[in-house]
Structures are given as structure tokens and as C-alpha cells.
Design a protein around this motif. Structure first.
Motif, PDB file in Angstrom:
ATOM      1  N   TRP A 112       0.858  -1.187   0.000  1.00 48.58           N
ATOM      2  CA  TRP A 112       0.000   0.000   0.000  1.00 48.58           C
ATOM      3  C   TRP A 112       0.896   1.238   0.000  1.00 48.58           C
ATOM      4  CZ3 TRP A 112      -4.720  -0.739   3.805  1.00 48.58           C
ATOM      5  CH2 TRP A 112      -5.441  -1.870   3.403  1.00 48.58           C
ATOM      6  N   LEU A 113       0.566   2.190  -0.833  1.00 46.67           N
ATOM      7  CA  LEU A 113       1.360   3.412  -0.960  1.00 46.67           C
ATOM      8  C   LEU A 113       0.477   4.627  -0.704  1.00 46.67           C
ATOM      9  CD1 LEU A 113       3.331   2.597  -4.264  1.00 46.67           C
ATOM     10  CD2 LEU A 113       3.989   2.080  -1.896  1.00 46.67           C
ATOM     11  N   THR A 114       1.027   5.624  -0.034  1.00 46.90           N
ATOM     12  CA  THR A 114       0.314   6.857   0.260  1.00 46.90           C
ATOM     13  C   THR A 114       1.319   7.998   0.284  1.00 46.90           C
ATOM     14  OG1 THR A 114      -1.029   8.018   1.922  1.00 46.90           O
ATOM     15  CG2 THR A 114       0.514   6.369   2.724  1.00 46.90           C
ATOM     16  N   PRO A 115       0.913   9.224  -0.016  1.00 51.37           N
ATOM     17  CA  PRO A 115       1.865  10.339   0.002  1.00 51.37           C
ATOM     18  C   PRO A 115       2.162  10.881   1.391  1.00 51.37           C
ATOM     19  CG  PRO A 115      -0.270  11.099  -0.748  1.00 51.37           C
ATOM     20  CD  PRO A 115      -0.385   9.617  -0.597  1.00 51.37           C
ATOM     21  N   MET A 126       3.839   2.187   2.889  1.00 50.74           N
ATOM     22  CA  MET A 126       4.968   3.111   2.864  1.00 50.74           C
ATOM     23  C   MET A 126       4.618   4.319   2.005  1.00 50.74           C
ATOM     24  SD  MET A 126       7.764   1.393   0.237  1.00 50.74           S
ATOM     25  CE  MET A 126       8.214   0.108   1.380  1.00 50.74           C
ATOM     26  N   THR A 127       5.387   5.369   2.148  1.00 52.48           N
ATOM     27  CA  THR A 127       5.171   6.535   1.296  1.00 52.48           C
ATOM     28  C   THR A 127       5.606   6.205  -0.123  1.00 52.48           C
ATOM     29  OG1 THR A 127       7.356   7.469   1.740  1.00 52.48           O
ATOM     30  CG2 THR A 127       5.551   8.132   3.201  1.00 52.48           C
ATOM     31  N   VAL A 128       5.045   6.928  -1.074  1.00 52.04           N
ATOM     32  CA  VAL A 128       5.414   6.721  -2.471  1.00 52.04           C
ATOM     33  C   VAL A 128       6.896   7.012  -2.668  1.00 52.04           C
ATOM     34  CG1 VAL A 128       4.921   7.364  -4.858  1.00 52.04           C
ATOM     35  CG2 VAL A 128       3.068   7.331  -3.184  1.00 52.04           C
ATOM     36  N   HIS A 129       7.416   8.028  -1.982  1.00 49.12           N
ATOM     37  CA  HIS A 129       8.844   8.335  -2.090  1.00 49.12           C
ATOM     38  C   HIS A 129       9.697   7.126  -1.698  1.00 49.12           C
ATOM     39  CE1 HIS A 129       8.096  12.740  -2.452  1.00 49.12           C
ATOM     40  NE2 HIS A 129       9.264  12.691  -3.056  1.00 49.12           N
ATOM     41  N   LYS A 130       9.328   6.464  -0.604  1.00 45.91           N
ATOM     42  CA  LYS A 130      10.108   5.320  -0.138  1.00 45.91           C
ATOM     43  C   LYS A 130       9.998   4.121  -1.075  1.00 45.91           C
ATOM     44  CE  LYS A 130      12.021   6.511   3.833  1.00 45.91           C
ATOM     45  NZ  LYS A 130      13.489   6.426   4.064  1.00 45.91           N
ATOM     46  N   SER A 131       8.969   4.083  -1.906  1.00 44.38           N
ATOM     47  CA  SER A 131       8.769   2.937  -2.801  1.00 44.38           C
ATOM     48  C   SER A 131       9.628   3.019  -4.059  1.00 44.38           C
ATOM     49  CB  SER A 131       7.292   2.837  -3.209  1.00 44.38           C
ATOM     50  OG  SER A 131       6.957   3.834  -4.173  1.00 44.38           O
ATOM     51  N   GLN A 132      10.225   4.177  -4.336  1.00 46.16           N
ATOM     52  CA  GLN A 132      11.016   4.310  -5.552  1.00 46.16           C
ATOM     53  C   GLN A 132      12.158   3.301  -5.563  1.00 46.16           C
ATOM     54  OE1 GLN A 132      11.156   8.890  -5.328  1.00 46.16           O
ATOM     55  NE2 GLN A 132      11.493   8.448  -7.493  1.00 46.16           N
ATOM     56  N   GLY A 133      12.361   2.694  -6.727  1.00 45.57           N
ATOM     57  CA  GLY A 133      13.370   1.656  -6.865  1.00 45.57           C
ATOM     58  C   GLY A 133      12.855   0.270  -6.552  1.00 45.57           C
ATOM     59  N   SER A 134      11.565   0.152  -6.172  1.00 44.49           N
ATOM     60  CA  SER A 134      10.977  -1.144  -5.837  1.00 44.49           C
ATOM     61  C   SER A 134       9.889  -1.514  -6.838  1.00 44.49           C
ATOM     62  CB  SER A 134      10.365  -1.114  -4.431  1.00 44.49           C
ATOM     63  OG  SER A 134      11.332  -0.828  -3.455  1.00 44.49           O
ATOM     64  N   GLU A 135       9.552  -2.795  -6.874  1.00 40.91           N
ATOM     65  CA  GLU A 135       8.453  -3.299  -7.691  1.00 40.91           C
ATOM     66  C   GLU A 135       7.634  -4.285  -6.871  1.00 40.91           C
ATOM     67  OE1 GLU A 135      10.123  -3.245 -12.300  1.00 40.91           O
ATOM     68  OE2 GLU A 135      10.266  -5.080 -11.122  1.00 40.91           O
ATOM     69  N   PHE A 136       6.330  -4.291  -7.091  1.00 43.29           N
ATOM     70  CA  PHE A 136       5.430  -5.207  -6.395  1.00 43.29           C
ATOM     71  C   PHE A 136       4.440  -5.757  -7.409  1.00 43.29           C
ATOM     72  CE2 PHE A 136       6.478  -1.487  -3.799  1.00 43.29           C
ATOM     73  CZ  PHE A 136       7.264  -2.086  -2.831  1.00 43.29           C
ATOM     74  N   TYR A 166       2.121   8.845 -11.001  1.00 43.31           N
ATOM     75  CA  TYR A 166       2.846   8.034 -11.986  1.00 43.31           C
ATOM     76  C   TYR A 166       3.832   7.085 -11.302  1.00 43.31           C
ATOM     77  CZ  TYR A 166       6.248   6.983 -15.699  1.00 43.31           C
ATOM     78  OH  TYR A 166       7.103   6.354 -16.570  1.00 43.31           O
ATOM     79  N   THR A 167       4.563   7.607 -10.317  1.00 43.98           N
ATOM     80  CA  THR A 167       5.535   6.774  -9.615  1.00 43.98           C
ATOM     81  C   THR A 167       4.846   5.630  -8.882  1.00 43.98           C
ATOM     82  OG1 THR A 167       7.023   8.660  -9.320  1.00 43.98           O
ATOM     83  CG2 THR A 167       7.361   6.778  -7.871  1.00 43.98           C
ATOM     84  N   GLY A 168       3.752   5.923  -8.182  1.00 45.35           N
ATOM     85  CA  GLY A 168       3.034   4.867  -7.475  1.00 45.35           C
ATOM     86  C   GLY A 168       2.488   3.809  -8.409  1.00 45.35           C
ATOM     87  N   LEU A 169       1.862   4.247  -9.493  1.00 47.59           N
ATOM     88  CA  LEU A 169       1.292   3.297 -10.457  1.00 47.59           C
ATOM     89  C   LEU A 169       2.370   2.394 -11.041  1.00 47.59           C
ATOM     90  CD1 LEU A 169      -0.956   2.291 -12.449  1.00 47.59           C
ATOM     91  CD2 LEU A 169      -0.282   4.175 -13.940  1.00 47.59           C
TER      92      LEU A 169
END
Length: 639
Positions: free
Chosen positions: A455-458, A556-566, A591-594
Motif C-alpha cells: 500500500w502506498l500513500t503520500p 509506505m510513502t510513495v517516495h520510499k517505494s522508488q526503486g521497488s516493484e510489487f 505516476y511513480t506509485g502506479l
């Protein structure tokens, strides 16, 4: 105060709460003793306050064009309004004020107002890139060696424009190069071929360093390079296999590479103690802020090649500057190949259909435009979001009703759910999202399950923030955990078997880095440990007492998800005024979250919040591209 609007910022909406003590301090420090008339002093103080706010929001400068002629609430007295003069008068006042500030602490460059620190950073980086624009020439023997392996690297004989080939060829004779592209366009596929081609030219003697901004991104880069090299050399001829042994497959964080610690700004690697490498390749470059990029180029030897890899449409770095976006600019959609580069490329593959396109600058950005992996409705929505077509993007989201939540995730699907229904059915959604983790029977299964859904949130706070949502999920998760794993843990009672955790700070002693995700699980003696992936698909257990700062990572925040894939992503866009106050919901964030999703993405959002987010660009004021252009023009004028 808003600096993230799609066009010009709206300056008339600033409130006293937008101004932090540092903004007042900066304005006072830069006006003390200034010999200015009352009108000029008011203009100067308001401009400096806005500059300070802009830099806190990630901009490197303040463009006077954006504030000229606008009316704001006077920063010295919010009961009154103040109107900035038109651009010509405004520039004259600022030029006069800058000349009376001690030490040139504020600099006006054209229409851009800087503090001296960020002006110097941009000039230094522009200079480093400018000096890496001269094409490197190859001998006939080097071309012959390249032409031998080229059909092995790119067996497809299609004659249409192939930007993976172009980017690979360009990186060979450009001292500075950017490989830009969205998800699934083959960036790592291209990097693997760049590595082999570089070692072909260098006869396997080059020292190549791989790096990324975060530990997770570095780990993924190494894994992807390994997989691509193994695929390329499977059944390949001996030359390609020999070259593969000279290619690095491990990446490190930029902080570790440069020797940056949490306790000091100075780096161990710098111009007098440079990195011992001939080529530096940085993945996820959109996450690298201006200061870190400058410190990186300072640590390079003059003849070291620099290759940046990333997606300029993703969220920029948290710190000031958006280096990749500023450098890529309009070359997102229109690649440029100059005649000299065209000749070089067609020497390697004469059948590749390309046109020569003149430009003032030697083109160094090559955008991969065809998605190889990322497809279906995910790709369609991502492209619409990139283009800012918010209404059509919303129409592409399939509405989910209460009955469908029980069987939610489908391949290549993008769906939407109202925040009210999300709140009402949150328990069902938690079970859908994290049941593979809840039902894991081994640490291997649990680690694999952490990549199933995120789950991602800003935001961190609020009803739809990281902290509250993680608490809700943990309440359900702990009901499924044996009480033996929750008792007698003392200071570690917050940990339990199956708990996903994310590292929040670098810890080099334990080889743990900011952004690493692991899982808590009992060892063979029944003692809980934190487990992380290690080299060669092995696992590494770390004692809970030796962990750096961590947090539960269902959300996690969307920023923290950068560099990851799920496999699946639940993307939450809060709509309350308080949560949206700082315009966290932007096109880049959506865009980053999607694009973290490989199979499906569920948006939890109201239509208005989604439309506004896609229409809001997180553009940052920067003069980096203009500084490079100015240096190129100056060089040509001298010639």
C-alpha cells in the motif's frame, strides 16, 4: 503558497503557516544593513522569503517571471497585501539589492534568483557535464571488435528506430550519457549491453562501478544485470562469455561509494581522492538531488565516463533539485542524433533506420520509448498520466464495488475504489492484500510475500497515512501470530513473526541501507530475527538488537517505494484539505506509485482528488539546462 501548480505558481494563497523560522531568519540576515529605500526593501524581503520557501520545497532558485506583477500577503504584515513590480522594474530592484548584500549570498542569474550555494552547485555540475561532451574516437580494430559482438547483443534485425541500440552505441563514445525511460522500456536490458560493449572496446580492462541512491535500488540493479548477462551469454560464443567475466554485477549506494556518513557533510571521495573507476553508472538517477550529484562528479577522475539511468517522469529527490528532469527536458519524446553520432551508430549497424537531427547541444539523452514488459491497462494509464490527460486516465480505471473486493487483484488491471468503501471494507482489503504474508510457513515464503502487495500513500500522518494504516493492518496481523512469538520479548515486543520491516537509515556494519525491506521470522532456535535477501539468493538473519531504525512496511510513502516493484499496488490519494495542503498529490507521485505495480494497481481516491493530482506538475525551478547551454554557446563563440 504553491510552487507545484501545472503552470505558474499561485502566490496569493500563502498563509503565515507557510513561513518557517528559517525563512524569517534568512530575510532578516539578508536585509540587515542593506541601504535600500522602503519600497525596494519591502520587495527584497518578500522575494527572499519566497526564495527560502522555494528552496525548502525543492526548487534551486526562484524565477522572478513567476512573481512579477503578482499580489501576495505581505510577509511582514499579513493584514496587508503587497504587489510585486513588473519584471523589468523587479529585476532592477533585485540587482541593486544583490549588490548591497555582503558576500554575494544571493545571486540573480537572468531572471532566476539563487542563494550562492545552489547557484554554485548548478554551475559546477553544468561545467562537469560540458567537459564531458567531446566524442571519443575509436580505432578500426575497436570497431571490428564491436561489429563482431553487435549482432549478439542485438539479434533483432528490424530496421526501424531502436533506441536501445542507439543508447548503447552512444554511451560508448559519449563521456556523459543519460538512458531515460519508463517502466519496462528495457533500461537494465540496455545497461547490460552497454557494459559488455564498453569492455569490448576496453579489451576487458575497464574498471566499472555500479551505484544507486538507495540500498534497495542498488540490490535490484545488481540482480537485473546478473539476469541479463546470464541470458545474453547462455550458449553465446566465447568472446561474449569472456567479456561477461569482466562485467560488474554488484552495485553500492552512492553514500557508501562516496564515503558519506550521517555525521558529516564531507565525503571521503573528492577531487583530491577520486574514485578508482573508468566508468560510473548510476541507476534510479531521478532520486539523486543536486548536492549529491555535484559531490559525485567531484569524485570522478577527469576522464571517467558517467552514465545516468532513470525515469525523468518519476518523483524527484526529496532534497533540492531535480537533476534528471532538468537534463532530460524535451528529449523525453524526441531523441536527437547529430551527424557525427549517426555515422558512429551506423558503423555498428548500417541497417538501423535513423535520421540526423541537428541541435545546439551534443545530445546526451536517449529516451527508450517502447515498453517491452510493462503493458496492458497499466501502460495505457501510465501514458495518459504522463501526458496529463486526467479525465481519460480516470475513465480507464475500472470501478470496484463492494462485492468485487473479495477477488480484487487481476493481471494488468487498473481499478478504483472510493475512500468511503475503502474505509468500510478495509479488513477485507487487508486480507486480500497480505494473506500470502499472513499464511507464510517459512522465512523464504514470507520474504517473497512482501513483494506481493504494497500500500502506498503520500502522507505519514492522518487517517490515510502510513502510521495509521500500518497500525490497522498490524492489529489484524497480530491476531494471526502465535502468542509465543509476542511474549517475553522485553524491548522487542513490537516485533512479531511475519512482520515486514523497512530500514530507515544506513548501517554499514550490518550491510543494511535506507529503504531495505526484510521480514521478522524465528530462526532454527525459535528466536526472532530480521531476515534480508543476500547474494546468490541466500538469506541473512540480523539480531533485533543490532537493527538500525526500522518501521513496519505494509504501507509506505510513495517516495520510499522508488526503486521497488510489487505484483500489486494499492495507491491511496488522500483528499482532505489538511493532507493536500502542501500539494503532495502530483502527477509525478501518481505516476511513480502506479509504475511500482507489475500486475495491477488499485487507486483509492475520489475523482476530484485524482484529476487534480494528475493535472498538478511537481516542476521545480532550475537553471541547470540553461547553464549547460550557456557554456556550449560560449565555447562556440570562442572557436
Amino acid at each position: 503558497m504553491k510552487l507545484t501548480e501545472p503552470t505558474m505558481p499561485t502566490w496569493g494563497e500563502n498563509t503565515p503557516s507557510d513561513i518557517e523560522p528559517i525563512d524569517w531568519y534568512t530575510a532578516n540576515a539578508l536585509t540587515e544593513g542593506a541601504d535600500l529605500d522602503e519600497v525596494s526593501l519591502t520587495v527584497w524581503r518578500n522575494a527572499v522569503v519566497l526564495l527560502s520557501i522555494a528552496q525548502r520545497q525543492g526548487h534551486t532558485c526562484l524565477d522572478l517571471v513567476a512573481i512579477a506583477g503578482t499580489t501576495i500577503k505581505n510577509c511582514d504584515d499579513y493584514r496587508t497585501e503587497f504587489r510585486f513590480p513588473e519584471i523589468d522594474e523587479l529585476k532592477n530592484i533585485i540587482v541593486n539589492a544583490c549588490s548591497k548584500v555582503n558576500g554575494s549570498l544571493v545571486i540573480l542569474d537572468g531572471t532566476r534568483l539563487y542563494t550562492q550555494r545552489y547557484w554554485s552547485f548548478e554551475r559546477e555540475l553544468a561545467c562537469a557535464i560540458h567537459h564531458r561532451q567531446q566524442l571519443q574516437l575509436f580505432s578500426s580494430q575497436q570497431y571490428e571488435a564491436l561489429k563482431h559482438i553487435w549482432p549478439l547483443l542485438f539479434p533483432n534485425t528490424i530496421q526501424t528506430e531502436d533506441w536501445q541500440q542507439v543508447a548503447t552505441a552512444a554511451s560508448l563514445n559519449l563521456p556523459f550519457c543519460i538512458v531515460n525511460g519508463g517502466p519496462g522500456t528495457g533500461k537494465t536490458y540496455t545497461v547490460a549491453r552497454i557494459l559488455l560493449a564498453l569492455q569490448c572496446v576496453g579489451e576487458g580492462m575497464l574498471t566499472i562501478q555500479l551505484a544507486a541512491p538507495t540500498g534497495k535500488a542498488a540490490q535490484r540493479l545488481g540482480e537485473s544485470i546478473t539476469q541479463n548477462i546470464e541470458t545474453l551469454t547462455s550458449g553465446a560464443d566465447s568472446v561474449l562469455t569472456q567479456l561477461a567475466h569482466t562485467v560488474p554485477t554488484k552495485a553500492v549506494t552512492l553514500h557508501r561509494l562516496l564515503g558519506i556518513t550521517s555525521y558529516q557533510v564531507k565525503t571521503k571521495r573528492h577531487h583530491t581522492n577520486p574514485l578508482d573507476c573508468d566508468v560510473l553508472i548510476i541507476d534510479e538517477a531521478s532520486m539523486v538531488d543536486l548536492a549529491l550529484m555535484v559531490r559525485t562528479v567531484r569524485a570522478l577522475k577527469p576522464d571517467c565516463k558517467l552514465i545516468l539511468v532513470g525515469d525523468a517522469d518519476q518523483l524527484p529527490a526529496i532534497e533540492s533539485g531535480n537533476v534528471l528532469e532538468a537534463l532530460v527536458g524535451s528529449q523525453r519524446t524526441k531523441n536527437t542524433v547529430n551527424p557525427a553520432m549517426l555515422q558512429h551508430i551506423q558503423t555498428l549497424n548500417p541497417n538501423l533506420a535513423l535520421e540526423s537531427r541537428e541541435s545546439l547541444l551534443q545530445p546526451f539523452t536517449f529516451t527508450l520509448q517502447k515498453a517491452q514488459r510493462f503493458g496492458g491497462n497499466l501502460a495505457t494509464v501510465a501514458q495518459l498520466i504522463q501526458a496529463g490527460d486526467s479525465k481519460e486516465a480516470w475513465q480507464q480505471l475500472t470501478k470496484i464495488n463492494a462485492e468485487q473486493i473479495g477477488s480484487l487483484f487481476k493481471s494488468q488491471s487498473v481499478t478504483r475504489l472510493s475512500t468511503a468503501l475503502f474505509t468500510n471494507k478495509v479488513t477485507t482489503l487487508i486480507q486480500q492484500s497480505f494473506n500470502p504474508l499472513f499464511s507464510a510457513s517459512s522465512v523464504q515464503e514470507a520474504l517473497l510475500a512482501t513483494q506481493y502487495c504494497r500500500w502506498l500513500t503520500p502522507v505519514k500522518k492522518g487517517a490515510l497515512g502510513v502510521e495509521r494504516l500500518n497500525q490497522q493492518i498490524e492489529t489484524l496481523a497480530r491476531q494471526k501470530v502465535s502468542m509465543a512469538n509476542l511474549q517475553n520479548m522485553g524491548q522487542f515486543s513490537r516485533f512479531y513473526a511475519g512482520q515486514p520491516i523497512m530500514v530507515l537509515e544506513n548501517n554499514y556494519a550490518n550491510q543494511l541501507y535506507n529503504g531495505d525491506v526484510g521480514v521478522v521470522w524465528p530462526d532454527e532456535k525459535g528466536n526472532l530475527k530480521a531476515w534480508f535477501e543476500a547474494d546468490n539468493n541466500s538469506l541473512r538473519g540480523v539480531s533485533l538488537s543490532r537493527l538500525p531504525a526500522v518501521q513496519t512496511a505494509y504501507v509506505m510513502t510513495v517516495h520510499k517505494s522508488q526503486g521497488s516493484e510489487f505484483a500489486h499496488v494499492v495507491m491511496i490519494l488522500p483528499a482532505s484539505p489538511e493532507e493536500q495542503r502542501f500539494n503532495l498529490n502530483t502527477r509525478e507521485l501518481v505516476y511513480t506509485g502506479l509504475t511500482r505495480a507489475k500486475q495491477s494497481c488499485l487507486f483509492v481516491s475520489e475523482q476530484e482528488a485524482f484529476l487534480k493530482a494528475v493535472q498538478t506538475r511537481q516542476q521545480r525551478f532550475s537553471g541547470l539546462a540553461e547553464h549547460i547551454k550557456q557554456q556550449i554557446i560560449a565555447m562556440k563563440e570562442k572557436a
